[in-house]
Motif scaffolding. Structure first.
Motif, PDB file in Angstrom:
ATOM      1  N   THR A   1       0.859  -1.179   0.000  1.00 42.21           N
ATOM      2  CA  THR A   1       0.000   0.000   0.000  1.00 42.21           C
ATOM      3  C   THR A   1       0.896   1.228   0.000  1.00 42.21           C
ATOM      4  O   THR A   1       1.824   1.320   0.805  1.00 42.21           O
ATOM      5  CB  THR A   1      -0.911   0.026   1.240  1.00 42.21           C
ATOM      6  N   PHE A   2       0.619   2.156  -0.915  1.00 44.43           N
ATOM      7  CA  PHE A   2       1.402   3.371  -1.017  1.00 44.43           C
ATOM      8  C   PHE A   2       0.685   4.521  -0.311  1.00 44.43           C
ATOM      9  O   PHE A   2      -0.547   4.571  -0.274  1.00 44.43           O
ATOM     10  CB  PHE A   2       1.639   3.727  -2.487  1.00 44.43           C
ATOM     11  N   SER A   3       1.455   5.441   0.222  1.00 40.61           N
ATOM     12  CA  SER A   3       0.907   6.615   0.893  1.00 40.61           C
ATOM     13  C   SER A   3       0.203   7.512  -0.117  1.00 40.61           C
ATOM     14  O   SER A   3       0.801   7.909  -1.123  1.00 40.61           O
ATOM     15  CB  SER A   3       2.034   7.396   1.572  1.00 40.61           C
ATOM     16  N   ASN A   4      -1.053   7.829   0.137  1.00 43.94           N
ATOM     17  CA  ASN A   4      -1.805   8.714  -0.755  1.00 43.94           C
ATOM     18  C   ASN A   4      -1.158  10.096  -0.845  1.00 43.94           C
ATOM     19  O   ASN A   4      -1.280  10.771  -1.862  1.00 43.94           O
ATOM     20  CB  ASN A   4      -3.253   8.854  -0.291  1.00 43.94           C
ATOM     21  N   ASN A   5      -0.461  10.512   0.207  1.00 44.45           N
ATOM     22  CA  ASN A   5       0.181  11.833   0.210  1.00 44.45           C
ATOM     23  C   ASN A   5       1.354  11.908  -0.752  1.00 44.45           C
ATOM     24  O   ASN A   5       1.795  12.995  -1.107  1.00 44.45           O
ATOM     25  CB  ASN A   5       0.653  12.192   1.619  1.00 44.45           C
ATOM     26  N   SER A   6       1.882  10.757  -1.174  1.00 44.92           N
ATOM     27  CA  SER A   6       3.037  10.747  -2.072  1.00 44.92           C
ATOM     28  C   SER A   6       2.649  10.541  -3.536  1.00 44.92           C
ATOM     29  O   SER A   6       3.517  10.475  -4.402  1.00 44.92           O
ATOM     30  CB  SER A   6       4.021   9.652  -1.643  1.00 44.92           C
ATOM     31  N   ILE A   7       1.365  10.454  -3.809  1.00 43.64           N
ATOM     32  CA  ILE A   7       0.877  10.139  -5.157  1.00 43.64           C
ATOM     33  C   ILE A   7       0.006  11.295  -5.657  1.00 43.64           C
ATOM     34  O   ILE A   7      -0.848  11.787  -4.915  1.00 43.64           O
ATOM     35  CB  ILE A   7       0.048   8.837  -5.138  1.00 43.64           C
ATOM     36  N   PRO A   8       0.188  11.720  -6.909  1.00 44.01           N
ATOM     37  CA  PRO A   8      -0.695  12.763  -7.455  1.00 44.01           C
ATOM     38  C   PRO A   8      -2.166  12.325  -7.395  1.00 44.01           C
ATOM     39  O   PRO A   8      -2.481  11.144  -7.570  1.00 44.01           O
ATOM     40  CB  PRO A   8      -0.235  12.898  -8.914  1.00 44.01           C
ATOM     41  N   GLN A   9      -3.037  13.287  -7.145  1.00 46.74           N
ATOM     42  CA  GLN A   9      -4.470  12.996  -7.004  1.00 46.74           C
ATOM     43  C   GLN A   9      -5.040  12.261  -8.209  1.00 46.74           C
ATOM     44  O   GLN A   9      -5.883  11.390  -8.063  1.00 46.74           O
ATOM     45  CB  GLN A   9      -5.265  14.284  -6.755  1.00 46.74           C
ATOM     46  N   ASP A  10      -4.593  12.599  -9.423  1.00 46.85           N
ATOM     47  CA  ASP A  10      -5.162  11.947 -10.610  1.00 46.85           C
ATOM     48  C   ASP A  10      -4.758  10.474 -10.698  1.00 46.85           C
ATOM     49  O   ASP A  10      -5.431   9.690 -11.352  1.00 46.85           O
ATOM     50  CB  ASP A  10      -4.837  12.703 -11.899  1.00 46.85           C
ATOM     51  N   PHE A  11      -3.698  10.064 -10.007  1.00 43.47           N
ATOM     52  CA  PHE A  11      -3.330   8.650  -9.948  1.00 43.47           C
ATOM     53  C   PHE A  11      -4.375   7.872  -9.143  1.00 43.47           C
ATOM     54  O   PHE A  11      -4.649   6.710  -9.410  1.00 43.47           O
ATOM     55  CB  PHE A  11      -1.968   8.457  -9.294  1.00 43.47           C
ATOM     56  N   LEU A  12      -4.937   8.520  -8.120  1.00 43.21           N
ATOM     57  CA  LEU A  12      -5.894   7.841  -7.239  1.00 43.21           C
ATOM     58  C   LEU A  12      -7.259   7.649  -7.891  1.00 43.21           C
ATOM     59  O   LEU A  12      -8.063   6.852  -7.416  1.00 43.21           O
ATOM     60  CB  LEU A  12      -6.057   8.622  -5.933  1.00 43.21           C
ATOM     61  N   ALA A  13      -7.517   8.332  -8.985  1.00 40.26           N
ATOM     62  CA  ALA A  13      -8.807   8.238  -9.671  1.00 40.26           C
ATOM     63  C   ALA A  13      -8.818   7.113 -10.698  1.00 40.26           C
ATOM     64  O   ALA A  13      -9.472   7.206 -11.720  1.00 40.26           O
ATOM     65  CB  ALA A  13      -9.136   9.572 -10.335  1.00 40.26           C
ATOM     66  N   PHE A  14      -8.103   6.019 -10.395  1.00 41.55           N
ATOM     67  CA  PHE A  14      -8.070   4.876 -11.314  1.00 41.55           C
ATOM     68  C   PHE A  14      -9.408   4.154 -11.293  1.00 41.55           C
ATOM     69  O   PHE A  14     -10.255   4.401 -10.432  1.00 41.55           O
ATOM     70  CB  PHE A  14      -6.923   3.920 -10.954  1.00 41.55           C
ATOM     71  N   GLU A  15      -9.596   3.259 -12.258  1.00 35.73           N
ATOM     72  CA  GLU A  15     -10.811   2.450 -12.317  1.00 35.73           C
ATOM     73  C   GLU A  15     -10.459   0.996 -12.048  1.00 35.73           C
ATOM     74  O   GLU A  15      -9.344   0.551 -12.355  1.00 35.73           O
ATOM     75  CB  GLU A  15     -11.461   2.584 -13.696  1.00 35.73           C
ATOM     76  N   ALA A  16     -11.408   0.261 -11.482  1.00 38.31           N
ATOM     77  CA  ALA A  16     -11.200  -1.162 -11.224  1.00 38.31           C
ATOM     78  C   ALA A  16     -10.792  -1.849 -12.520  1.00 38.31           C
ATOM     79  O   ALA A  16     -11.399  -1.634 -13.559  1.00 38.31           O
ATOM     80  CB  ALA A  16     -12.472  -1.791 -10.658  1.00 38.31           C
ATOM     81  N   GLY A  17      -9.723  -2.648 -12.465  1.00 37.67           N
ATOM     82  CA  GLY A  17      -9.221  -3.354 -13.632  1.00 37.67           C
ATOM     83  C   GLY A  17      -7.974  -2.731 -14.226  1.00 37.67           C
ATOM     84  O   GLY A  17      -7.353  -3.319 -15.102  1.00 37.67           O
ATOM     85  N   GLN A  18      -7.576  -1.550 -13.741  1.00 33.11           N
ATOM     86  CA  GLN A  18      -6.379  -0.912 -14.275  1.00 33.11           C
ATOM     87  C   GLN A  18      -5.129  -1.386 -13.537  1.00 33.11           C
ATOM     88  O   GLN A  18      -5.215  -2.078 -12.522  1.00 33.11           O
ATOM     89  CB  GLN A  18      -6.502   0.611 -14.197  1.00 33.11           C
ATOM     90  N   TYR A  19      -3.973  -1.014 -14.065  1.00 36.98           N
ATOM     91  CA  TYR A  19      -2.691  -1.444 -13.516  1.00 36.98           C
ATOM     92  C   TYR A  19      -1.744  -0.251 -13.442  1.00 36.98           C
ATOM     93  O   TYR A  19      -2.005   0.817 -13.998  1.00 36.98           O
ATOM     94  CB  TYR A  19      -2.061  -2.537 -14.389  1.00 36.98           C
ATOM     95  N   THR A  20      -0.632  -0.444 -12.750  1.00 36.95           N
ATOM     96  CA  THR A  20       0.460   0.521 -12.727  1.00 36.95           C
ATOM     97  C   THR A  20       1.746  -0.221 -13.047  1.00 36.95           C
ATOM     98  O   THR A  20       1.854  -1.429 -12.781  1.00 36.95           O
ATOM     99  CB  THR A  20       0.566   1.227 -11.360  1.00 36.95           C
ATOM    100  N   ASN A  21       2.698   0.475 -13.645  1.00 41.66           N
ATOM    101  CA  ASN A  21       4.025  -0.086 -13.857  1.00 41.66           C
ATOM    102  C   ASN A  21       4.892   0.288 -12.666  1.00 41.66           C
ATOM    103  O   ASN A  21       4.849   1.421 -12.189  1.00 41.66           O
ATOM    104  CB  ASN A  21       4.660   0.450 -15.140  1.00 41.66           C
ATOM    105  N   VAL A  22       5.663  -0.655 -12.186  1.00 37.47           N
ATOM    106  CA  VAL A  22       6.623  -0.431 -11.113  1.00 37.47           C
ATOM    107  C   VAL A  22       7.999  -0.432 -11.752  1.00 37.47           C
ATOM    108  O   VAL A  22       8.340  -1.340 -12.510  1.00 37.47           O
ATOM    109  CB  VAL A  22       6.514  -1.550 -10.051  1.00 37.47           C
TER     110      VAL A  22
END
Length: 129
Positions: A35-56
């Motif tokens: 789990t990543f800290s919401n304070n360290s992530i841009p707000q538009d990153f948090l508006a993802f939709e179920a089924g999406q992914y992120t690259n690490v």
């Protein structure tokens, strides 16, 4: 497919972010949920939709590694990924064995079109294995 989406031209200014690991859970011996800290992530990153992914993106032993992981948190609430350690998996085993709370990990803006259609009222799933 998903692994190379970060190479596409994008209008987004914030295609990447350095996220801080806020919590680590180990649901099974072979898996880890980060789990990543919401304070360290841009707000538009948090508006993802179920089924999406992120690259690490990680540098492991001098080699730049990129892997795609599905988001498993609730949109606008938690930015979480779950990783199963696989035999000889460079990134999955590195995360499973070395990640700690407070670590910085580069992630990309959520992407992917394998999403639930919000207009559908009923969903039926079949599985076999």
């Amino acid at each position: 497919m998903g692994l190379f989406n970060f190479l596409k031209k994008s209008d987004s200014k914030n295609k990447e972010a350095t996220a801080i690991v806020d919590a680590i859970d180990r649901p099974t011996e072979e898996s880890i949920k980060i789990t990543f800290s919401n304070n360290s992530i841009p707000q538009d990153f948090l508006a993802f939709e179920a089924g999406q992914y992120t690259n690490v993106k990680l540098n492991i032993n001098g080699s730049n590694e990129i892997r795609s992981y599905s988001l498993c948190g609730k949109p606008n609430e938690k930015f979480e990924i779950a990783i199963k350690a696989i035999p000889n998996g460079v990134v999955s085993n590195h995360l499973h064995e070395n990640v700690n709370i407070g670590d910085n990990i580069t992630i990309t803006k959520p992407d992917g079109n394998f999403k639930i259609n919000q207009k559908d009222e009923k969903i039926v799933c079949f599985a076999a294995g």
